[in-house]
Design a protein around this motif. Structure first.
Motif, PDB file in Angstrom:
ATOM      1  N   GLN A 130      43.698  38.810  47.937  1.00  0.00           N
ATOM      2  CA  GLN A 130      43.880  39.322  46.590  1.00  0.00           C
ATOM      3  C   GLN A 130      44.217  38.218  45.594  1.00  0.00           C
ATOM      4  O   GLN A 130      43.866  38.311  44.410  1.00  0.00           O
ATOM      5  CB  GLN A 130      44.975  40.390  46.587  1.00  0.00           C
ATOM      6  N   SER A 134      41.971  37.965  42.390  1.00  0.00           N
ATOM      7  CA  SER A 134      42.620  38.114  41.080  1.00  0.00           C
ATOM      8  C   SER A 134      42.267  36.955  40.159  1.00  0.00           C
ATOM      9  O   SER A 134      42.048  37.154  38.954  1.00  0.00           O
ATOM     10  CB  SER A 134      44.132  38.214  41.251  1.00  0.00           C
ATOM     11  N   THR A 138      40.384  37.606  36.700  1.00  0.00           N
ATOM     12  CA  THR A 138      41.018  37.215  35.439  1.00  0.00           C
ATOM     13  C   THR A 138      40.084  36.346  34.604  1.00  0.00           C
ATOM     14  O   THR A 138      39.976  36.531  33.379  1.00  0.00           O
ATOM     15  CB  THR A 138      42.327  36.471  35.725  1.00  0.00           C
TER      16      THR A 138
END
Length: 364
Positions: A130, A134, A138
């Motif tokens: 993750q 992420s 982002t």
């Protein structure tokens, strides 16, 4: 009768002790005379302390059973041995059942603890995955927001996005030994299904990002050239249409470039309901001519398209445009994978966290 022997005189046998000369001579092979049978030993005599006891007046001792069951004593003894064996078999069965129960319980507890341990390993792997996902998400979200504010195509070339993606550490990749060597027996089927989907999409995302970075870096010059042309407006967006020719037995379609709309009653601008036709041209540099629009064509008919010079130019395209289209396809694939991962993650993480938080059971 002879008197007692005098001292110094030999003993004289009595007449009865002398054998008679008329007695028969005993045969040396004659059997010995029969011996009398031995008498049995007398039973020992002991004192019976109850011999002097007498029953009360009008009573008498009767040690016999009040009712004879007709079974000899040996049968009673055999029945007692059979009962003992039955009791022994029942005891062995009970002990075996208890042992099997304890054994099955221990195995079940070990499997439960193994599932808990596997859930903890999967949770640790998902947390590591993750972090990377992420960072990619982002960077993509920031680029989408920037392009939207600039009113540009959300799939347009963004050099800042490529710089951020190049900084993401894609290694080490997801470890298969942590995911697939886990006891999933006591995990929910839905959680296992979502885990496999999430894991597969994560691996595909890593590969797509890596490929996108390499291809974009190789096509950087072409992408920057095409982006500058679009920014300068030197190549406005072009619309295309098809016109039909029915000179022969079959209707033939030809690709044309569509220009400004032709409004009813003249004029340069009007609503779509007032369109009468469009200005078209059959090739780049050809003069514009007006062509009316018609009703909706029949959907079950096919019309061949003629390979005009405009058609060939559109199909081949410029190298810069082709590379830009490939960039958009790769970028759009990354966005789709990120959307699937976001939809799967919430329910997956809830199920894995719940399994990883279960306490272990005592076992032998």
């Amino acid at each position: 009768m002879p008197g007692p022997a005098m001292p110094g005189m030999p003993m004289v046998p009595s007449p009865s002790a002398v054998p008679s000369p008329m007695a028969p001579i005993p045969s040396p092979a004659a059997p010995p005379p029969p011996q009398p049978a031995p008498q049995p030993a007398a039973a020992p005599v002991f004192n019976d302390p109850f011999a002097s006891m007498r029953p009360p007046e009008g009573k008498h001792f009767d040690l016999r059973s009040p009712q004879d069951d007709g079974r000899p004593s040996i049968s009673v003894q055999r029945g007692g041995g059979l009962a003992a064996r039955v009791i022994l078999v029942i005891a062995v069965l009970i002990a075996s059942a208890v042992g099997f129960g304890f054994g099955a319980s221990a195995v079940g507890r070990r499997m439960y603890n193994s599932a808990n341990y596997g859930a903890k390993r999967v949770k640790a792997e998902l947390d590591e995955m993750q972090k990377t996902i992420s960072e990619i998400g982002t960077a993509v979200a920031f680029s989408q927001q920037k392009l939207q504010n600039a009113k540009k195509d959300p799939l347009s070339y963004d050099p800042e996005l490529m710089s951020k993606l190049a900084m993401v550490k894609l290694d080490p990749r997801p470890d298969t030994s942590r995911i697939f060597k886990v006891n999933y027996y006591l995990l929910e089927d839905l959680a296992v299904d979502r885990l496999m989907t999430y894991y597969y999409d994560a691996i595909v995302l890593y590969g797509e990002v890596e490929r996108h970075i390499k291809r974009t870096k190789a096509d950087k010059a072409s992408l920057e050239t095409f982006a500058s042309k679009m920014a300068d407006g030197s190549k406005p967006a072009v619309n295309y249409g098809v016109v039909f020719s029915s000179a022969g037995k079959l209707a033939i379609g030809s690709l044309v470039e569509i220009g400004k709309p032709v409004c009813k009653g003249g004029g340069d601008s009007c609503s779509a309901s007032d369109y009468e036709g469009f200005m078209i041209r059959s090739n780049t540099g050809a003069p514009w001519t007006a062509r009316k629009i018609g009703p909706k064509p029949e959907g079950d008919k096919v019309v061949p398209v003629e390979k005009t010079p405009l058609f060939e130019a559109v199909m081949s395209g410029s190298p810069d445009q082709v590379r830009m289209e490939q960039y958009k396809q790769r970028y759009n694939t990354i966005r789709q994978i990120l959307a699937r991962l976001a939809a799967t993650r919430k329910e997956l993480v809830d199920a894995i966290d719940k399994a990883a938080a279960r306490p272990d059971l005592f076992t032998f």
